[in-house]
Design a protein around this motif. Structure first.
Motif, PDB file in Angstrom:
ATOM      1  N   ALA A   7     116.109  28.159  76.000  1.00 14.09           N
ATOM      2  CA  ALA A   7     115.413  28.398  77.005  1.00 14.09           C
ATOM      3  C   ALA A   7     114.897  29.990  76.893  1.00 14.09           C
ATOM      4  O   ALA A   7     113.672  30.341  77.007  1.00 14.09           O
ATOM      5  CB  ALA A   7     115.432  27.922  78.413  1.00 14.09           C
ATOM      6  N   LEU A   8     115.907  30.709  77.051  1.00 19.04           N
ATOM      7  CA  LEU A   8     115.685  32.323  76.891  1.00 19.04           C
ATOM      8  C   LEU A   8     115.190  32.673  75.444  1.00 19.04           C
ATOM      9  O   LEU A   8     114.323  33.474  75.392  1.00 19.04           O
ATOM     10  CB  LEU A   8     117.112  32.728  77.234  1.00 19.04           C
ATOM     11  N   GLY A   9     115.800  31.737  74.513  1.00 21.22           N
ATOM     12  CA  GLY A   9     115.273  32.226  73.130  1.00 21.22           C
ATOM     13  C   GLY A   9     113.879  31.888  72.780  1.00 21.22           C
ATOM     14  O   GLY A   9     113.098  32.554  72.267  1.00 21.22           O
ATOM     15  N   SER A  10     113.550  30.672  73.701  1.00 22.72           N
ATOM     16  CA  SER A  10     112.110  30.293  73.460  1.00 22.72           C
ATOM     17  C   SER A  10     111.267  31.285  74.012  1.00 22.72           C
ATOM     18  O   SER A  10     110.270  31.402  73.589  1.00 22.72           O
ATOM     19  CB  SER A  10     112.064  29.001  74.018  1.00 22.72           C
ATOM     20  N   VAL A  11     111.338  31.648  75.193  1.00 25.81           N
ATOM     21  CA  VAL A  11     110.524  32.383  76.009  1.00 25.81           C
ATOM     22  C   VAL A  11     110.519  33.973  75.153  1.00 25.81           C
ATOM     23  O   VAL A  11     109.520  34.393  75.078  1.00 25.81           O
ATOM     24  CB  VAL A  11     111.339  32.671  77.528  1.00 25.81           C
ATOM     25  N   PHE A  12     111.729  34.359  74.666  1.00 24.17           N
ATOM     26  CA  PHE A  12     111.546  35.705  73.904  1.00 24.17           C
ATOM     27  C   PHE A  12     110.754  35.218  72.698  1.00 24.17           C
ATOM     28  O   PHE A  12     109.746  36.341  72.322  1.00 24.17           O
ATOM     29  CB  PHE A  12     112.955  35.903  73.287  1.00 24.17           C
ATOM     30  N   GLY A  13     110.819  34.184  71.904  1.00 25.61           N
ATOM     31  CA  GLY A  13     109.959  33.888  71.017  1.00 25.61           C
ATOM     32  C   GLY A  13     108.547  33.904  71.011  1.00 25.61           C
ATOM     33  O   GLY A  13     107.710  34.554  70.451  1.00 25.61           O
ATOM     34  N   VAL A  14     107.998  33.318  72.209  1.00 27.10           N
ATOM     35  CA  VAL A  14     106.675  33.266  72.634  1.00 27.10           C
ATOM     36  C   VAL A  14     106.190  34.367  72.880  1.00 27.10           C
ATOM     37  O   VAL A  14     105.029  34.879  72.452  1.00 27.10           O
ATOM     38  CB  VAL A  14     106.506  32.009  73.622  1.00 27.10           C
TER      39      VAL A  14
END
Length: 94
Positions: A7-14
């Motif tokens: 989830a942290l990586g997804s938020v960072f990517g978006v």
């Protein structure tokens, strides 16, 4: 404490993609505004300076409908930037 790395990586990517897109839109807006021709200066000095340059005003894209389209595109880019910032504020407040 357990961290959900996916989830942290997804938020960072978006957030990275949205930030780059927003900066790109704002840059396109600035470029569109730079395409309009400047107002003539008093005393005719600007006309004399344009006469000495090989490109003249046509190279700046300010004359004709191309300058008007660039201005409309610039305002559209700025409106999209404002809408994205407003949506972000809405998401934070809501």
């Amino acid at each position: 404490m357990k961290i959900d790395w996916a989830a942290l990586g997804s938020v960072f990517g978006v957030s990275l993609v949205v930030t780059v897109a927003l900066v790109g839109l704002f840059t396109l807006g600035i470029v569109g505004l730079s395409q309009r021709s400047p107002a003539p200066a008093a005393g005719g000095e600007a006309a004399a300076a344009d006469a000495t340059t090989p490109q003249g005003t046509a190279a700046r894209g300010g004359a004709g409908s191309g300058g008007a389209m660039a201005l409309v595109g610039a305002y559209t880019c700025f409106a999209l930037c404002v809408a994205a910032v407003g949506y972000g504020i809405y998401l934070i407040v809501a």
